[in-house]
Design an enzyme around this catalytic site. Structure first.
Site, PDB file in Angstrom:
ATOM      1  N   ARG A  14      49.646  65.475  45.341  1.00  0.00           N
ATOM      2  CA  ARG A  14      50.846  64.855  45.024  1.00  0.00           C
ATOM      3  C   ARG A  14      50.781  63.416  45.170  1.00  0.00           C
ATOM      4  O   ARG A  14      50.586  62.566  44.029  1.00  0.00           O
ATOM      5  CB  ARG A  14      51.979  65.208  46.028  1.00  0.00           C
ATOM      6  CG  ARG A  14      53.345  65.136  45.506  1.00  0.00           C
ATOM      7  CD  ARG A  14      53.760  63.550  45.685  1.00  0.00           C
ATOM      8  NE  ARG A  14      53.832  63.157  47.387  1.00  0.00           N
ATOM      9  CZ  ARG A  14      53.859  62.103  47.827  1.00  0.00           C
ATOM     10  NH1 ARG A  14      54.271  61.007  46.919  1.00  0.00           N
ATOM     11  NH2 ARG A  14      53.927  62.009  49.074  1.00  0.00           N
ATOM     12  N   ASP A  15      50.505  62.942  46.439  1.00  0.00           N
ATOM     13  CA  ASP A  15      50.350  61.508  46.617  1.00  0.00           C
ATOM     14  C   ASP A  15      49.171  60.849  45.920  1.00  0.00           C
ATOM     15  O   ASP A  15      49.274  59.961  45.383  1.00  0.00           O
ATOM     16  CB  ASP A  15      50.552  61.391  47.982  1.00  0.00           C
ATOM     17  CG  ASP A  15      50.514  59.757  48.462  1.00  0.00           C
ATOM     18  OD1 ASP A  15      49.981  58.809  47.730  1.00  0.00           O
ATOM     19  OD2 ASP A  15      50.697  59.409  49.788  1.00  0.00           O
ATOM     20  N   HIS A 208      50.708  58.450  58.423  1.00  0.00           N
ATOM     21  CA  HIS A 208      50.123  58.428  56.850  1.00  0.00           C
ATOM     22  C   HIS A 208      49.616  57.308  56.654  1.00  0.00           C
ATOM     23  O   HIS A 208      50.508  56.057  56.480  1.00  0.00           O
ATOM     24  CB  HIS A 208      51.548  58.899  56.010  1.00  0.00           C
ATOM     25  CG  HIS A 208      51.230  58.952  54.567  1.00  0.00           C
ATOM     26  ND1 HIS A 208      51.265  60.126  53.691  1.00  0.00           N
ATOM     27  CD2 HIS A 208      50.624  57.854  53.689  1.00  0.00           C
ATOM     28  CE1 HIS A 208      50.818  59.684  52.582  1.00  0.00           C
ATOM     29  NE2 HIS A 208      50.455  58.462  52.577  1.00  0.00           N
ATOM     30  N   HIS A 210      46.625  54.602  54.800  1.00  0.00           N
ATOM     31  CA  HIS A 210      45.748  54.077  53.792  1.00  0.00           C
ATOM     32  C   HIS A 210      44.752  53.401  54.395  1.00  0.00           C
ATOM     33  O   HIS A 210      44.992  52.522  55.406  1.00  0.00           O
ATOM     34  CB  HIS A 210      46.797  53.154  52.725  1.00  0.00           C
ATOM     35  CG  HIS A 210      47.691  54.469  51.744  1.00  0.00           C
ATOM     36  ND1 HIS A 210      47.447  54.268  50.591  1.00  0.00           N
ATOM     37  CD2 HIS A 210      48.342  55.093  52.371  1.00  0.00           C
ATOM     38  CE1 HIS A 210      48.377  55.069  50.159  1.00  0.00           C
ATOM     39  NE2 HIS A 210      48.934  55.909  51.094  1.00  0.00           N
ATOM     40  N   CYS A 241      49.053  53.260  45.608  1.00  0.00           N
ATOM     41  CA  CYS A 241      50.617  52.827  45.503  1.00  0.00           C
ATOM     42  C   CYS A 241      51.029  52.139  44.454  1.00  0.00           C
ATOM     43  O   CYS A 241      50.541  50.856  44.291  1.00  0.00           O
ATOM     44  CB  CYS A 241      50.986  52.495  46.676  1.00  0.00           C
ATOM     45  SG  CYS A 241      52.989  52.324  46.884  1.00  0.00           S
ATOM     46  N   ASN A 250      44.662  56.882  49.971  1.00  0.00           N
ATOM     47  CA  ASN A 250      45.054  57.556  51.366  1.00  0.00           C
ATOM     48  C   ASN A 250      43.791  57.635  52.166  1.00  0.00           C
ATOM     49  O   ASN A 250      42.663  57.778  51.612  1.00  0.00           O
ATOM     50  CB  ASN A 250      45.554  58.794  50.903  1.00  0.00           C
ATOM     51  CG  ASN A 250      46.859  58.853  50.299  1.00  0.00           C
ATOM     52  OD1 ASN A 250      47.797  58.386  50.935  1.00  0.00           O
ATOM     53  ND2 ASN A 250      47.026  59.023  48.995  1.00  0.00           N
TER      54      ASN A 250
HETATM   55 MG    MG Z   1      49.891  57.690  50.608  1.00  0.00          MG
END
Ligand code: MG
Length: 311
Positions: A14-15, A208, A210, A241, A250
């Site tokens: 997803r991300d 979360h 990065h 992003c 990530n």
């Molecule tokens: Mg992320």
């Protein structure tokens, strides 16, 4: 102090894919998710029901979810929902777990959600309420907790306020996001302590990170020492992003697992199987993995067995 066990929440499909420039075929996404589940990842975020025009990379969310029907009862495959329309789509798809996303900052709330800090609460509350009423597990993401590309440093109270709001709405878990990857370990500690003082329980908190400045693993260790036991990561370090152009991928699941397993922290995940999945995905899509642990382990796995003794 490290916990005996950590839950790794995989966000690559997803991300990760949301932020890759190329659009991946639906059947490759589904296969990617199934391979990650088979590697033992306890939660694999599958897709996002955002507007297809806004995130064309995930325009096939309904098809991905439909293909995963047989897996939804036996595995945690959360799906992102930006609004009530997204939740409707997720419910139709049989989702049992959804995630909403809010921002710690005004600027990113405007850029990502088209509303302000008050408006995002008005948007999120009915989505969370309906999802809970339908018996779903709900996660709340908070973006830009440590830094924002427009506003710079973010005061700890901003993220803590949004976290408290989400927990009051009944979400099961919040995920504190360093969306542009600017946090360092001391800042991770101080935000988690400020949030705890404000009433945010560590048990309900995921992190979360990065890896923009190479600090993601160090930040995880700081968070674990502060009582966090759920960590987000993406196989092969996928992602970035689009609304924060400075952000790189990530935290790679391979980097996270290497760090945890080498220190005796259990995850239930087979690191070699994640590496093999990333190798397969890179070959199928041409997306280059961004992970030092991946690079080292993929090289090692590719060697004939008898050569490994001399490593
Ligand atoms: Mg992320």
């Amino acid at each position: 102090m490290l916990p005996p066990e950590v839950t790794v929440y995989e966000v690559g499909p997803r991300d990760g894919l949301q932020n890759e420039s190329r659009v991946i075929e639906t059947d490759i996404k589904v296969e990617f998710i199934r391979r990650l589940v088979a590697a033992g990842l306890p939660a694999v975020e599958a897709t996002s029901f955002v507007h297809p025009a806004r995130v064309p990379q995930l325009a096939d969310a309904d098809a991905v979810a439909a293909a995963l029907q047989p897996d939804l009862q036996s595995h945690r495959l959360p799906m992102l929902v930006p609004n009530e329309r997204g939740l409707e789509r997720a419910l139709s798809a049989g989702a049992r777990e959804v995630a909403v996303f809010l921002s710690a900052t005004e600027s990113f709330a405007q850029a990502n959600l088209g509303t302000d800090l008050a408006g995002q609460r008005v948007m999120a509350a009915p989505v969370i309420g309906r999802a809970l009423a339908e018996g779903l597990r709900v996660r709340g993401y908070i973006s830009m907790c440590w830094g924002d590309p427009w506003e710079g440093d973010v005061r700890h109270g901003a993220a803590a306020d949004v976290a408290l709001f989400l927990l009051e709405q009944g979400v099961h878990e919040i995920s504190l996001g360093d969306t542009i990857g600017v946090a360092t370990a001391a800042q991770v500690r101080s935000l988690l302590r400020a949030a705890r003082s404000a009433g945010v329980q560590s048990a309900a908190t995921a992190v979360h990170f990065h890896d923009t400045y190479g600090q993601a693993v160090a930040n995880v260790l700081a968070a674990l020492d502060e009582g966090v036991t759920v960590v987000d990561s993406a196989a092969g370090g996928l992602g970035g992003c689009p609304f924060a152009l400075s952000a790189t991928g990530n935290l790679a699941t391979e980097d996270l697992l290497w760090c945890l397993h080498q220190q005796g922290v259990r995850t239930g995940v087979d690191l070699d199987a994640v590496v093999q999945t990333t190798t397969w995905f890179a070959a199928a899509t041409g997306v280059a993995p961004q992970s030092r642990a991946y690079a080292a382990l993929a090289h090692r796995l590719a060697q004939p067995k008898e050569d490994q003794s001399s490593d």
